[in-house]
Scaffold this active site. Structure first.
Site, short mmCIF file in Angstrom:
data_model
loop_
_atom_site.label_atom_id
_atom_site.label_comp_id
_atom_site.label_asym_id
_atom_site.label_seq_id
_atom_site.Cartn_x
_atom_site.Cartn_y
_atom_site.Cartn_z
N LEU A 41 0.81 -1.22 0.00
CA LEU A 41 0.00 0.00 0.00
C LEU A 41 0.85 1.27 0.00
O LEU A 41 1.90 1.33 0.62
CB LEU A 41 -0.93 -0.01 1.22
CG LEU A 41 -1.84 -1.24 1.32
CD1 LEU A 41 -2.73 -1.14 2.55
CD2 LEU A 41 -2.69 -1.42 0.07
N GLY A 43 0.40 5.94 -0.87
CA GLY A 43 -0.50 7.09 -0.69
C GLY A 43 -1.79 6.99 -1.49
O GLY A 43 -2.85 7.43 -1.03
N GLY A 44 -1.71 6.41 -2.69
CA GLY A 44 -2.91 6.27 -3.52
C GLY A 44 -3.95 5.40 -2.83
O GLY A 44 -5.15 5.71 -2.83
N HIS A 45 -3.48 4.32 -2.18
CA HIS A 45 -4.43 3.46 -1.45
C HIS A 45 -5.01 4.22 -0.25
O HIS A 45 -6.16 4.02 0.11
CB HIS A 45 -3.73 2.19 -0.94
CG HIS A 45 -3.24 1.30 -2.02
ND1 HIS A 45 -1.92 1.24 -2.40
CD2 HIS A 45 -3.90 0.43 -2.82
CE1 HIS A 45 -1.79 0.36 -3.37
NE2 HIS A 45 -2.96 -0.14 -3.66
N GLY A 161 -9.23 3.16 -7.80
CA GLY A 161 -8.51 4.36 -8.21
C GLY A 161 -8.66 4.65 -9.70
O GLY A 161 -8.69 3.73 -10.53
N GLN A 162 -8.74 5.94 -10.03
CA GLN A 162 -8.81 6.34 -11.44
C GLN A 162 -7.48 6.15 -12.15
O GLN A 162 -7.41 6.20 -13.36
CB GLN A 162 -9.26 7.80 -11.55
CG GLN A 162 -10.75 7.93 -11.40
CD GLN A 162 -11.25 9.35 -11.44
OE1 GLN A 162 -10.49 10.28 -11.14
NE2 GLN A 162 -12.51 9.52 -11.76
N GLN A 167 -9.05 -0.65 -15.66
CA GLN A 167 -9.59 -1.54 -14.64
C GLN A 167 -10.90 -0.98 -14.10
O GLN A 167 -11.90 -1.69 -13.95
CB GLN A 167 -8.56 -1.69 -13.51
CG GLN A 167 -9.09 -2.43 -12.30
CD GLN A 167 -8.02 -2.73 -11.27
OE1 GLN A 167 -7.24 -3.63 -11.46
NE2 GLN A 167 -8.00 -2.01 -10.17
N SER A 200 3.28 2.37 -7.23
CA SER A 200 4.34 1.65 -6.49
C SER A 200 5.59 1.54 -7.36
O SER A 200 6.70 1.41 -6.86
CB SER A 200 3.86 0.28 -6.04
OG SER A 200 3.00 -0.27 -6.98
N ARG A 201 5.43 1.63 -8.69
CA ARG A 201 6.59 1.53 -9.59
C ARG A 201 7.48 2.77 -9.55
O ARG A 201 8.62 2.71 -10.01
CB ARG A 201 6.13 1.34 -11.03
CG ARG A 201 5.53 0.00 -11.20
CD ARG A 201 5.03 -0.16 -12.59
NE ARG A 201 4.40 -1.45 -12.68
CZ ARG A 201 4.47 -2.25 -13.71
NH1 ARG A 201 5.15 -1.90 -14.76
NH2 ARG A 201 3.87 -3.40 -13.70
O1 PAF Z 1 -5.95 -2.74 -8.40
C1 PAF Z 1 -5.60 -3.73 -7.73
O2 PAF Z 1 -4.88 -3.63 -6.74
C2 PAF Z 1 -6.10 -5.12 -8.14
O3 PAF Z 1 -6.17 -5.25 -9.51
C3 PAF Z 1 -7.45 -5.48 -7.48
C4 PAF Z 1 -8.57 -4.59 -7.93
C5 PAF Z 1 -7.32 -5.41 -5.96
C6 PAF Z 1 -7.83 -6.93 -7.85
O4 PAF Z 1 -6.85 -7.83 -7.45
#
Ligand code: PAF
Length: 297
Positions: A41, A43-45, A161-162, A167, A200-201
């Site tokens: 995790l 800052g974005g999370h 997240g945008q 996704q 994270s990259r």
């Molecule tokens: O964005 C992520 O971290 C993953 O793709 C998710 C949505 C948790 C699914 O594993």
């Protein structure tokens, strides 16, 4: 700040949600916010958790490195795992329950025989170079939705997240097309003061590469300004801007319909709301970024 309750099994997750939601329902207008993550995790999370915390009575986060979404088993094995560090961040964000299952708990019997398909949306853009990735994402997200759906009449929100715009678009369709009773809440990209989208990259970038990477957000900003002013986007010129620095190897710059991810064929200015997406390797590190383009005002 109290520590989140950590649950490891699907049964425990269901019981904890039932137990904790029942008294909220009695009180009326209950809500549960789900924040799915793969750990590691940053800052974005933190923003996802904050958005969930601000709008829900009960906040559940999942930490699960999903093997189905990795095309390379070496990448899966190498993916950073540090549950204690993740728990510290989730606790600071006020998360109530953390679901951290082992792989065998999520997929008893190994790879599931029946999975969910992300369809054509999963084969475009990032999906073109990562076959099966988005099918893996929607399969695990569908399972997380099933496992976390609170008993009626509790509202159910999920946060994504945008930054991972493809996704997000696919998960919106998943929830809509397969009738999951969950509201998908997009959380804006977190950027450094210079404009680099949090990822994270970014830790893998040298100082010089981090500066070169700013070309991505700069290019998106130019597109946004042009779109807002109703001017032609002039994509080849913007692509050339991105490629100016030798460290930046552009993979794609696409303008798509944000609901379907189908390309928007441009003639002159943008026809309406659109999404600009960029993927590039910067000093060998693959980065993605995106921005909404407004229709002309
Ligand atoms: O964005 C992520 O971290 C993953 O793709 C998710 C949505 C948790 C699914 O594993």
């Amino acid at each position: 700040m109290s520590s989140p309750q950590v649950v490891r099994t699907r049964d425990d997750l269901r019981s904890v949600i039932r137990e904790r939601v029942a008294p909220l329902i009695e009180r009326g207008d209950a809500s549960l916010g789900l924040v799915p993550t793969m750990g590691a995790l940053h800052g974005g999370h933190g923003e996802l958790v904050q958005a969930a915390r601000a709008a829900n009575d009960l906040v559940v986060a999942s930490v699960f490195v999903n093997p189905l979404q990795f095309d390379d088993p070496v990448d899966f094995a190498r993916y950073p795992r540090d549950l204690d560090a993740d728990l510290a961040i989730l606790e600071a964000g006020g998360v109530d329950v953390v679901f951290a299952p082992a792989t065998e708990e999520m997929y008893p019997g190994g790879t599931p025989m029946v999975t969910v398909s992300a369809g054509e949306m999963g084969r475009r853009l990032e999906g073109a170079s990562r076959p099966g990735h988005f099918d893996g994402v929607v399969t695990v997200v569908a399972k997380l939705f099933q496992l976390s759906t609170p008993p009626y009449p509790c509202r159910f929100n999920a946060y994504f997240g945008q930054k991972d715009a493809q996704q997000l678009a696919i998960i919106r369709r998943l929830a809509h097309d397969l009738d999951f009773g969950v509201e998908i809440n997009p959380v804006p990209i977190v950027r450094t003061p210079e404009g680099l989208a949090m990822s994270s990259r970014n830790q893998l970038l040298t100082e010089r590469a981090a500066t070169a990477a700013l070309a991505l957000s700069r290019a998106l900003g130019v597109l946004r300004e042009r779109a807002a002013a109703g001017k032609p986007l002039n994509i080849p010129e913007v692509e050339a801007m991105i490629r100016e620095d030798d460290l930046v190897e552009l993979d794609y710059l696409k303008i798509v319909d944000p609901r379907t991810l189908r390309p928007i064929h441009l003639s002159g200015s943008t026809p309406g709301p659109a999404l600009a997406l960029i993927a590039a390797r910067v000093d060998g590190i693959r980065l993605i970024d995106n921005m909404d383009l407004p229709g002309p005002t």
